[in-house]
Design a protein around this motif. Sequence first.
Motif, PDB file in Angstrom:
ATOM      1  N   ALA A   1      20.921   7.018 -45.324  1.00  0.00           N
ATOM      2  CA  ALA A   1      19.708   7.220 -46.112  1.00  0.00           C
ATOM      3  C   ALA A   1      19.160   5.897 -46.640  1.00  0.00           C
ATOM      4  O   ALA A   1      17.937   5.695 -46.687  1.00  0.00           O
ATOM      5  CB  ALA A   1      19.994   8.173 -47.262  1.00  0.00           C
ATOM      6  N   SER A   2      20.047   4.989 -47.034  1.00  0.00           N
ATOM      7  CA  SER A   2      19.601   3.694 -47.540  1.00  0.00           C
ATOM      8  C   SER A   2      18.835   2.919 -46.477  1.00  0.00           C
ATOM      9  O   SER A   2      17.809   2.289 -46.761  1.00  0.00           O
ATOM     10  CB  SER A   2      20.804   2.871 -48.018  1.00  0.00           C
ATOM     11  OG  SER A   2      21.461   3.489 -49.093  1.00  0.00           O
ATOM     12  N   LYS A   3      19.326   2.977 -45.235  1.00  0.00           N
ATOM     13  CA  LYS A   3      18.639   2.280 -44.146  1.00  0.00           C
ATOM     14  C   LYS A   3      17.293   2.912 -43.841  1.00  0.00           C
ATOM     15  O   LYS A   3      16.296   2.219 -43.609  1.00  0.00           O
ATOM     16  CB  LYS A   3      19.520   2.271 -42.902  1.00  0.00           C
ATOM     17  CG  LYS A   3      20.717   1.340 -42.987  1.00  0.00           C
ATOM     18  CD  LYS A   3      21.485   1.290 -41.671  1.00  0.00           C
ATOM     19  CE  LYS A   3      22.622   0.295 -41.737  1.00  0.00           C
ATOM     20  NZ  LYS A   3      23.348   0.182 -40.448  1.00  0.00           N
ATOM     21  N   VAL A   4      17.241   4.238 -43.831  1.00  0.00           N
ATOM     22  CA  VAL A   4      15.976   4.924 -43.584  1.00  0.00           C
ATOM     23  C   VAL A   4      14.962   4.566 -44.659  1.00  0.00           C
ATOM     24  O   VAL A   4      13.799   4.239 -44.382  1.00  0.00           O
ATOM     25  CB  VAL A   4      16.183   6.452 -43.526  1.00  0.00           C
ATOM     26  CG1 VAL A   4      14.841   7.176 -43.465  1.00  0.00           C
ATOM     27  CG2 VAL A   4      17.040   6.829 -42.322  1.00  0.00           C
ATOM     28  N   LEU A   5      15.387   4.603 -45.923  1.00  0.00           N
ATOM     29  CA  LEU A   5      14.494   4.303 -47.040  1.00  0.00           C
ATOM     30  C   LEU A   5      13.991   2.866 -46.990  1.00  0.00           C
ATOM     31  O   LEU A   5      12.842   2.579 -47.351  1.00  0.00           O
ATOM     32  CB  LEU A   5      15.227   4.567 -48.357  1.00  0.00           C
ATOM     33  CG  LEU A   5      14.413   4.493 -49.646  1.00  0.00           C
ATOM     34  CD1 LEU A   5      13.266   5.504 -49.632  1.00  0.00           C
ATOM     35  CD2 LEU A   5      15.313   4.725 -50.851  1.00  0.00           C
TER      36      LEU A   5
ATOM     37  N   VAL B   1      28.021  16.512 -36.699  1.00  0.00           N
ATOM     38  CA  VAL B   1      26.686  16.215 -37.214  1.00  0.00           C
ATOM     39  C   VAL B   1      26.072  15.046 -36.445  1.00  0.00           C
ATOM     40  O   VAL B   1      26.689  13.996 -36.281  1.00  0.00           O
ATOM     41  CB  VAL B   1      26.745  15.859 -38.717  1.00  0.00           C
ATOM     42  CG1 VAL B   1      25.326  15.796 -39.282  1.00  0.00           C
ATOM     43  CG2 VAL B   1      27.573  16.880 -39.481  1.00  0.00           C
ATOM     44  N   SER B   2      24.837  15.235 -35.999  1.00  0.00           N
ATOM     45  CA  SER B   2      24.095  14.202 -35.292  1.00  0.00           C
ATOM     46  C   SER B   2      23.550  13.162 -36.264  1.00  0.00           C
ATOM     47  O   SER B   2      22.861  13.498 -37.227  1.00  0.00           O
ATOM     48  CB  SER B   2      22.932  14.847 -34.521  1.00  0.00           C
ATOM     49  OG  SER B   2      21.956  13.889 -34.164  1.00  0.00           O
ATOM     50  N   ILE B   3      23.838  11.882 -35.999  1.00  0.00           N
ATOM     51  CA  ILE B   3      23.290  10.791 -36.804  1.00  0.00           C
ATOM     52  C   ILE B   3      21.767  10.766 -36.674  1.00  0.00           C
ATOM     53  O   ILE B   3      21.052  10.576 -37.670  1.00  0.00           O
ATOM     54  CB  ILE B   3      23.888   9.439 -36.364  1.00  0.00           C
ATOM     55  CG1 ILE B   3      25.395   9.394 -36.668  1.00  0.00           C
ATOM     56  CG2 ILE B   3      23.165   8.277 -37.045  1.00  0.00           C
ATOM     57  CD1 ILE B   3      25.758   9.476 -38.125  1.00  0.00           C
ATOM     58  N   ARG B   4      21.257  10.975 -35.488  1.00  0.00           N
ATOM     59  CA  ARG B   4      19.803  10.998 -35.272  1.00  0.00           C
ATOM     60  C   ARG B   4      19.162  12.092 -36.137  1.00  0.00           C
ATOM     61  O   ARG B   4      18.159  11.861 -36.813  1.00  0.00           O
ATOM     62  CB  ARG B   4      19.505  11.238 -33.793  1.00  0.00           C
ATOM     63  CG  ARG B   4      18.019  11.243 -33.446  1.00  0.00           C
ATOM     64  CD  ARG B   4      17.810  11.676 -32.002  1.00  0.00           C
ATOM     65  NE  ARG B   4      18.444  10.761 -31.056  1.00  0.00           N
ATOM     66  CZ  ARG B   4      17.825   9.740 -30.476  1.00  0.00           C
ATOM     67  NH1 ARG B   4      16.548   9.507 -30.736  1.00  0.00           N
ATOM     68  NH2 ARG B   4      18.473   8.967 -29.625  1.00  0.00           N
ATOM     69  N   TRP B   5      19.760  13.289 -36.099  1.00  0.00           N
ATOM     70  CA  TRP B   5      19.203  14.411 -36.865  1.00  0.00           C
ATOM     71  C   TRP B   5      19.222  14.117 -38.357  1.00  0.00           C
ATOM     72  O   TRP B   5      18.250  14.372 -39.066  1.00  0.00           O
ATOM     73  CB  TRP B   5      19.995  15.686 -36.565  1.00  0.00           C
ATOM     74  CG  TRP B   5      19.591  16.849 -37.424  1.00  0.00           C
ATOM     75  CD1 TRP B   5      18.515  17.660 -37.249  1.00  0.00           C
ATOM     76  CD2 TRP B   5      20.253  17.297 -38.625  1.00  0.00           C
ATOM     77  NE1 TRP B   5      18.451  18.597 -38.258  1.00  0.00           N
ATOM     78  CE2 TRP B   5      19.504  18.400 -39.115  1.00  0.00           C
ATOM     79  CE3 TRP B   5      21.394  16.883 -39.312  1.00  0.00           C
ATOM     80  CZ2 TRP B   5      19.873  19.089 -40.269  1.00  0.00           C
ATOM     81  CZ3 TRP B   5      21.755  17.561 -40.464  1.00  0.00           C
ATOM     82  CH2 TRP B   5      21.008  18.652 -40.938  1.00  0.00           C
ATOM     83  N   MET B   6      20.347  13.577 -38.859  1.00  0.00           N
ATOM     84  CA  MET B   6      20.405  13.274 -40.287  1.00  0.00           C
ATOM     85  C   MET B   6      19.380  12.213 -40.678  1.00  0.00           C
ATOM     86  O   MET B   6      18.746  12.314 -41.737  1.00  0.00           O
ATOM     87  CB  MET B   6      21.814  12.827 -40.683  1.00  0.00           C
ATOM     88  CG  MET B   6      22.790  13.966 -40.828  1.00  0.00           C
ATOM     89  SD  MET B   6      24.245  13.550 -41.831  1.00  0.00           S
ATOM     90  CE  MET B   6      25.022  12.316 -40.787  1.00  0.00           C
ATOM     91  N   ALA B   7      19.200  11.193 -39.850  1.00  0.00           N
ATOM     92  CA  ALA B   7      18.212  10.165 -40.142  1.00  0.00           C
ATOM     93  C   ALA B   7      16.815  10.774 -40.225  1.00  0.00           C
ATOM     94  O   ALA B   7      16.016  10.445 -41.119  1.00  0.00           O
ATOM     95  CB  ALA B   7      18.261   9.070 -39.079  1.00  0.00           C
TER      96      ALA B   7
ATOM     97  N   ALA C   1      14.216  10.950 -43.408  1.00  0.00           N
ATOM     98  CA  ALA C   1      12.833  10.485 -43.283  1.00  0.00           C
ATOM     99  C   ALA C   1      11.855  11.536 -43.797  1.00  0.00           C
ATOM    100  O   ALA C   1      10.865  11.208 -44.464  1.00  0.00           O
ATOM    101  CB  ALA C   1      12.531  10.129 -41.831  1.00  0.00           C
ATOM    102  N   LYS C   2      12.128  12.816 -43.513  1.00  0.00           N
ATOM    103  CA  LYS C   2      11.269  13.893 -44.043  1.00  0.00           C
ATOM    104  C   LYS C   2      11.267  13.893 -45.566  1.00  0.00           C
ATOM    105  O   LYS C   2      10.226  14.037 -46.208  1.00  0.00           O
ATOM    106  CB  LYS C   2      11.772  15.244 -43.544  1.00  0.00           C
ATOM    107  CG  LYS C   2      11.568  15.518 -42.065  1.00  0.00           C
ATOM    108  CD  LYS C   2      12.189  16.865 -41.708  1.00  0.00           C
ATOM    109  CE  LYS C   2      12.187  17.106 -40.207  1.00  0.00           C
ATOM    110  NZ  LYS C   2      12.874  18.375 -39.859  1.00  0.00           N
ATOM    111  N   ARG C   3      12.440  13.736 -46.143  1.00  0.00           N
ATOM    112  CA  ARG C   3      12.548  13.787 -47.599  1.00  0.00           C
ATOM    113  C   ARG C   3      11.943  12.556 -48.261  1.00  0.00           C
ATOM    114  O   ARG C   3      11.461  12.630 -49.400  1.00  0.00           O
ATOM    115  CB  ARG C   3      14.014  13.956 -48.000  1.00  0.00           C
ATOM    116  CG  ARG C   3      14.537  15.373 -47.713  1.00  0.00           C
ATOM    117  CD  ARG C   3      16.056  15.400 -47.629  1.00  0.00           C
ATOM    118  NE  ARG C   3      16.590  16.749 -47.482  1.00  0.00           N
ATOM    119  CZ  ARG C   3      16.603  17.443 -46.346  1.00  0.00           C
ATOM    120  NH1 ARG C   3      16.073  16.898 -45.236  1.00  0.00           N
ATOM    121  NH2 ARG C   3      17.107  18.655 -46.303  1.00  0.00           N
TER     122      ARG C   3
END
Length: 342
Positions: free
Chosen positions: A215-219, A265-271, A275-277
């Motif tokens: 989440a930190s990387k996505v943000l 759990v898929s890393i792609r899916w979680m990323a 991103a949606k949130r």
Amino acid sequence: MTQRYPEYFASEEELDDFMSTPDQGLIDDLASLDGDIMIVGVAGKMGPTVARMAKRAAPDRRVIGVARFSEPGLRDYLEAHGIETITADLLNREQVAALPRARNVIFMAGRKFGSNGSEELTWAMNSHVPALVAEHFAGSRIVAYSTICVYPFTPVAHGGSREEDPVSPPGEYAMSCIARERIFQHFSKTLDTPSLLLRLSYAIDMRYGVLHDLASKVLAGEEIDVTMGHVNVIWQGDACLQSLRSLCHTTVPAQPLNVSGPETVSIRWMAEEFAKRFGCEVKIVGQEAPTAWLANTSRAASLFGYPNVPLARLIDWQADWLKRGLGSLGKATHFEVRSGTY
């Protein structure tokens, strides 16, 4: 009865309080056991949660935490919550020999990060210390923390490694973890010590873990490498519950138990979910490898049921935590590393 969860955590104090809350299963299990509870290596990321949870589940029982206590304030924090503390260097034979012989021991000491370049210390912590502790606590119930990194990578489509699968990992860190397991198995058999090897995969604390890293990387708008494309994760509170309840399932000789969440759990899916949130785009690079470090946790589920906190709730909590800029331990999990070098 529907499980109630907080919508968010207003502070680290609220997080720690909720994370260390025992459930009725743990309360009943600890009531069935005799003797005090000692957490050896209590100063790690999960140790304080385990100690607080044990004390809250069994308030009339002595709960003792052992560590060097180099982190300022931790000893005072534990003692404020009713946990007795003992300062000891576990590499020192005399200091280990001076520890009181508790009937129930959770062994959490070990070394991972910083192993590269200091391999000899990693091996000493992960194999010599277990020998000293196993000898000293002969006859106690011992739950010894291990890792799913003892397994080789497994095909994603196969549902994860099972406890009976052979171990053959990459890297010296994981090999030293096999040494830790073998030491406890040896002394379990020769000293008639009921033990269990808890092979944990990625406990989630809002301040640390795979979800925090991702989440930190996505943000921050950083690239997400999905080569290590799949993981298992579990709420740290659930991992601590299962750790303490495992005291009721120790055997001679020691046997392993996989502990994590049930999903691959898929890393792609979680990323993408983060991103949606966050209302942002996610930058994916790489392609998912056909293998990963994954664990089949059906045996743990048969003993304890499924984890209390579902994955979707963990994702919501993590996104909220980071959006509000709350605390971080500042330590990456390096879940994406496939070489076994840390």
